[in-house]
Design an enzyme around this catalytic site. Structure first.
Site, short mmCIF file in Angstrom:
data_model
loop_
_atom_site.label_atom_id
_atom_site.label_comp_id
_atom_site.label_asym_id
_atom_site.label_seq_id
_atom_site.Cartn_x
_atom_site.Cartn_y
_atom_site.Cartn_z
N GLU B 48 0.83 -1.21 0.00
CA GLU B 48 0.00 0.00 0.00
C GLU B 48 0.87 1.26 0.00
O GLU B 48 0.63 2.19 -0.77
CB GLU B 48 -0.92 0.03 1.24
CG GLU B 48 -1.89 -1.12 1.37
CD GLU B 48 -2.96 -1.15 0.28
OE1 GLU B 48 -3.07 -0.18 -0.49
OE2 GLU B 48 -3.67 -2.16 0.20
N ASN B 52 1.21 3.90 -3.09
CA ASN B 52 0.91 5.34 -2.90
C ASN B 52 2.02 6.20 -3.49
O ASN B 52 1.76 7.20 -4.16
CB ASN B 52 0.77 5.67 -1.41
CG ASN B 52 -0.65 5.41 -0.90
OD1 ASN B 52 -1.55 5.14 -1.68
ND2 ASN B 52 -0.82 5.52 0.40
N ARG B 107 -9.12 3.94 -7.89
CA ARG B 107 -8.45 3.89 -6.60
C ARG B 107 -9.51 3.64 -5.53
O ARG B 107 -10.55 4.30 -5.52
CB ARG B 107 -7.73 5.23 -6.27
CG ARG B 107 -6.83 5.79 -7.36
CD ARG B 107 -5.86 4.80 -7.91
NE ARG B 107 -5.15 4.05 -6.88
CZ ARG B 107 -4.50 2.95 -7.13
NH1 ARG B 107 -4.46 2.45 -8.33
NH2 ARG B 107 -3.87 2.33 -6.16
#
Lengths: 109, 160
Positions: B48, B52, B107
């Site tokens: 994650e 990002n 997203r």
């Protein structure tokens, strides 16, 4: 990641194996959508039981395919028997949007 | 807390490197004999944070991502993911579940929520135009062998 597509009386079953992350989401998005929008498909079952890894990009990918199916008035459901992936999907709240079953038989009935 | 072991990894912000980054961190953490669930949770959190940096911090550019891993006493693991991209304007807002600046790009907006769920503590520092640093901590549960707690097998600490 790889996948297998099986057609069964108007239902498209997409079995995904391996790791569903941003990299693979980008690689498979168009290929999945092209199969989903195909006119002979009435219902889509995505089986993610054999995924060994998934992150929130994978959730975005599944929601994206759900939206593609919905835009073409087709039902899309998930099949998942992996306890870890199920826990992950619950964390992301995906069940509020997409129906989820434990076996393909349940999803087809 | 005394650092017992550490590692540092520098990768380019290509999505091909997501799998490499999480597997490398998992291999580093493996020395604490974590459960499969603990390893997967750490791998997911790393994925994650790295995603990002790739998607949000650098967007269409390729930049550098630095991943640091530290093992402290008492089975505490720290993973730090740093980028030098565009930064986050409002960190508190970015950490809200379902918040995303890219709703049109599939997203889920769940990245920080996943990190917070799977790790014990997540700290985010960011400066617009300078970059973002995510520090995540997790204590690996002590495993028992034949009813005897396994000692952490690192002699001494490291001055760093």
């Amino acid at each position: 990641m790889d996948f297998e597509a099986i057609m069964m009386e108007g239902t498209l079953i997409l079995k995904i194996r391996g790791e569903l992350d941003q990299y693979n989401a980008d690689r498979f998005r168009l290929r999945f959508d092209m199969k989903i929008v195909s006119p002979e498909v009435q219902k889509v079952v995505i089986d993610i039981s054999e995924l060994t890894f998934m992150d929130s990009s994978g959730v975005g990918f599944l929601v994206g395919r759900f939206k593609t199916a919905r835009a073409f008035a087709k039902e899309l459901v998930l099949v998942c028997s992996s306890s870890y992936i199920n826990r992950f999907l619950s964390t992301c709240g995906i069940e509020k949007l997409i129906k989820k079953y434990t076996t393909i038989d349940e999803a087809l009935s | 807390m005394r650092i017992l072991n550490y590692m540092e990894l520098k990768i380019s912000s290509k999505s091909q490197n997501e799998a490499f980054a999480r597997v490398a961190v998992a291999a580093f953490v493996a020395q604490l004999d974590p459960t499969l669930d603990e390893v997967t949770e750490i791998k997911t959190a790393v994925s994650e944070a790295v995603t990002n940096s790739i998607i949000h911090a650098y967007e269409d550019k390729i930049g550098e991502i630095i991943i640091k891993g530290k093992i402290y006493e008492n089975f505490v693991v720290e993973i730090e993911v740093t980028d030098f991209g565009k930064g986050i304007e409002d960190v508190e807002l970015a950490r809200q579940p379902l918040f995303t600046t890219k709703p049109d790009e599939e997203r889920s907006g769940m990245g920080f929520t996943v990190m917070e769920t799977f790790m014990d503590k997540v700290e985010v520092t960011s400066e617009v135009g300078r970059g973002t640093c995510v520090r995540m901590f997790k204590t690996i549960k002590k495993r028992k062998s034949e009813g005897v707690e396994i000692e952490q097998s690192f002699p001494g600490g490291i001055d760093k």
